[in-house]
Design an enzyme around this catalytic site. Structure first.
Site, PDB file in Angstrom:
ATOM      1  CG  ASP A  28      -7.681  -7.464   9.287  1.00  0.00           C
ATOM      2  OD1 ASP A  28      -6.575  -7.149   8.449  1.00  0.00           O
ATOM      3  OD2 ASP A  28      -7.827  -6.990  10.203  1.00  0.00           O
ATOM      4  CE  LYS A  37      -5.536  -0.546  -1.282  1.00  0.00           C
ATOM      5  NZ  LYS A  37      -5.980  -0.063   0.202  1.00  0.00           N
ATOM      6  CG  ASP A  87      -2.078   1.039   1.214  1.00  0.00           C
ATOM      7  OD1 ASP A  87      -1.877   1.984   0.979  1.00  0.00           O
ATOM      8  OD2 ASP A  87      -3.252   0.656   1.338  1.00  0.00           O
ATOM      9  CB  VAL A 100      -9.422  -5.353  -1.041  1.00  0.00           C
ATOM     10  CG1 VAL A 100      -9.528  -4.656  -2.060  1.00  0.00           C
ATOM     11  CG2 VAL A 100      -7.678  -5.354  -0.832  1.00  0.00           C
ATOM     12  NE  ARG A 135      -6.502 -11.435  10.278  1.00  0.00           N
ATOM     13  CZ  ARG A 135      -5.679 -10.422   9.910  1.00  0.00           C
ATOM     14  NH1 ARG A 135      -5.162 -10.089   8.493  1.00  0.00           N
ATOM     15  NH2 ARG A 135      -5.524  -9.373  10.838  1.00  0.00           N
TER      16      ARG A 135
HETATM   17  P1  XMP Z   1       1.593  -0.197   3.853  1.00  0.00           P
HETATM   18  O1  XMP Z   1       0.743   1.061   4.048  1.00  0.00           O
HETATM   19  O2  XMP Z   1       2.620  -0.169   4.901  1.00  0.00           O
HETATM   20  O3  XMP Z   1       0.578  -1.145   4.158  1.00  0.00           O
HETATM   21  O4  XMP Z   1       2.280  -0.688   2.580  1.00  0.00           O
HETATM   22  C1  XMP Z   1       0.736  -2.632   4.173  1.00  0.00           C
HETATM   23  C2  XMP Z   1      -0.280  -3.432   5.139  1.00  0.00           C
HETATM   24  O5  XMP Z   1      -1.382  -2.623   5.487  1.00  0.00           O
HETATM   25  C3  XMP Z   1      -2.579  -3.491   5.298  1.00  0.00           C
HETATM   26  N1  XMP Z   1      -3.248  -3.072   4.200  1.00  0.00           N
HETATM   27  C4  XMP Z   1      -4.700  -3.486   4.145  1.00  0.00           C
HETATM   28  N2  XMP Z   1      -5.243  -4.441   4.787  1.00  0.00           N
HETATM   29  N3  XMP Z   1      -7.079  -4.127   3.074  1.00  0.00           N
HETATM   30  C5  XMP Z   1      -6.517  -4.636   4.210  1.00  0.00           C
HETATM   31  O6  XMP Z   1      -6.985  -5.752   4.740  1.00  0.00           O
HETATM   32  C6  XMP Z   1      -6.199  -3.347   2.421  1.00  0.00           C
HETATM   33  O7  XMP Z   1      -6.956  -2.527   1.465  1.00  0.00           O
HETATM   34  C7  XMP Z   1      -5.002  -2.833   2.930  1.00  0.00           C
HETATM   35  N4  XMP Z   1      -4.188  -1.964   2.511  1.00  0.00           N
HETATM   36  C8  XMP Z   1      -3.148  -2.085   3.326  1.00  0.00           C
HETATM   37  C9  XMP Z   1      -1.789  -4.670   5.089  1.00  0.00           C
HETATM   38  O8  XMP Z   1      -1.803  -5.563   6.248  1.00  0.00           O
HETATM   39  C10 XMP Z   1      -0.572  -4.735   4.867  1.00  0.00           C
HETATM   40  O9  XMP Z   1       0.371  -5.738   4.990  1.00  0.00           O
END
Ligand code: XMP
Length: 180
Positions: free
Chosen positions: A159, A131, A102, A153, A165
Site C-alpha cells: 500500500d 529490496k 526491505d 512499490v 492493496r
Molecule cells: P523493513 O524495512 O522492516 O520493511 O524490511 C518491511 C515492511 O515495510 C513495508 N515496505 C513497503 N511497503 N511498498 C510498500 O507498500 C514498498 O516498496 C515497501 N518497502 C517496505 C512493508 O509493509 C514491509 O512489510
C-alpha cells in the site's frame, strides 16, 4: 491499469507463477510435516492467501501484525509488533510470510520474537519481494519471489497510505501520487 500507476513491475500472471513455485519449494522442504504459516498483516494478506493454496502439505495459519512504515514511504525505524498465536508454537515449523523484505528490521523482529519468546526452533521466512539494496538488518529470506530495485512499490497487498492493496499486479506509483 490504474491511473496512478506509472509502471507495472510484476503482472498478475508473473505473480501467480512465482507464488506457485514458492509453494512447491515450501511443500518440498516440509516433506509431509504440518507447517504453521504466519501472515504478517496487513501487506502480506493477498500473497499469503495465494501461497497457502500452493502448499501441498497440511498447514495451520496464524497471524501477526507488524508495522514500521506509518503513512509515508520511509520507515520510521521503529517496529510495532503483535503476534497472535492461537496455539503453542514450540517445536513447530513456522513459515513467516511477508510482502517485502526491505531494511529487514520487521522480519528480524518477528523472527527474534518467535525464537526468543515463543520458543519456535524452526523459523523460516518467505517474502514475495526482496529490496536488497536497502538492507540494514542481517537477514535473508529462505524463500523469496522477486528481487526489486530501490523503488516504492504498491499493489497485491502493498500500500501507500493504505491504498492500492487491491491491485492484482505490483507497480510503481506516479510521482504526483505521493502525499496526495
Ligand atoms: P523493513 O524495512 O522492516 O520493511 O524490511 C518491511 C515492511 O515495510 C513495508 N515496505 C513497503 N511497503 N511498498 C510498500 O507498500 C514498498 O516498496 C515497501 N518497502 C517496505 C512493508 O509493509 C514491509 O512489510
Amino acid at each position: 491499469m490504474h491511473r496512478d500507476i506509472a509502471e507495472v513491475l510484476f503482472s498478475e500472471e508473473a505473480i501467480r507463477q512465482r507464488v506457485r513455485e514458492l509453494g512447491r519449494a515450501i511443500s518440498h522442504d516440509l516433506a509431509g510435516r504440518e507447517a504453521v504459516v504466519m501472515a504478517l498483516l496487513k501487506g502480506s494478506v493477498l500473497f499469503f492467501s495465494d501461497l497457502v493454496r500452493s502448499i501441498d502439505a497440511p498447514v495451520k495459519v496464524e497471524f501477526a501484525w507488524a508495522s514500521s512504515y506509518g503513512k509515508g514511504t520511509e520507515s520510521s525505524g521503529e517496529v510495532l509488533l503483535k503476534v497472535f498465536p492461537e496455539e503453542d508454537l514450540r517445536g513447530r515449523m513456522v513459515v513467516v510470510v511477508d510482502d517485502i523484505l526491505d531494511t529487514g528490521r520487521t522480519l528480524s523482529a518477528v523472527v527474534d520474537r518467535l525464537r526468543n519468546e515463543l520458543g519456535v526452533t524452526d523459523v523460516r521466512t518467505c517474502v514475495l519481494l526482496d529490496k536488497k539494496a536497502r538492507r540494514t538488518a542481517r537477514i535473508e529470506a529462505d524463500y523469496s519471489g522477486f528481487p526489486v530495485d530501490d523503488v516504492f512499490v504498491v499493489g497485491y497487498g502493498l500500500d501507500y497510505a493504505d491504498r492500492y492493496r487491491n491491485l492484482p499486479y505490483i507497480g510503481v506509483l506516479k510521482p504526483g501520487c505521493y502525499g496526495a
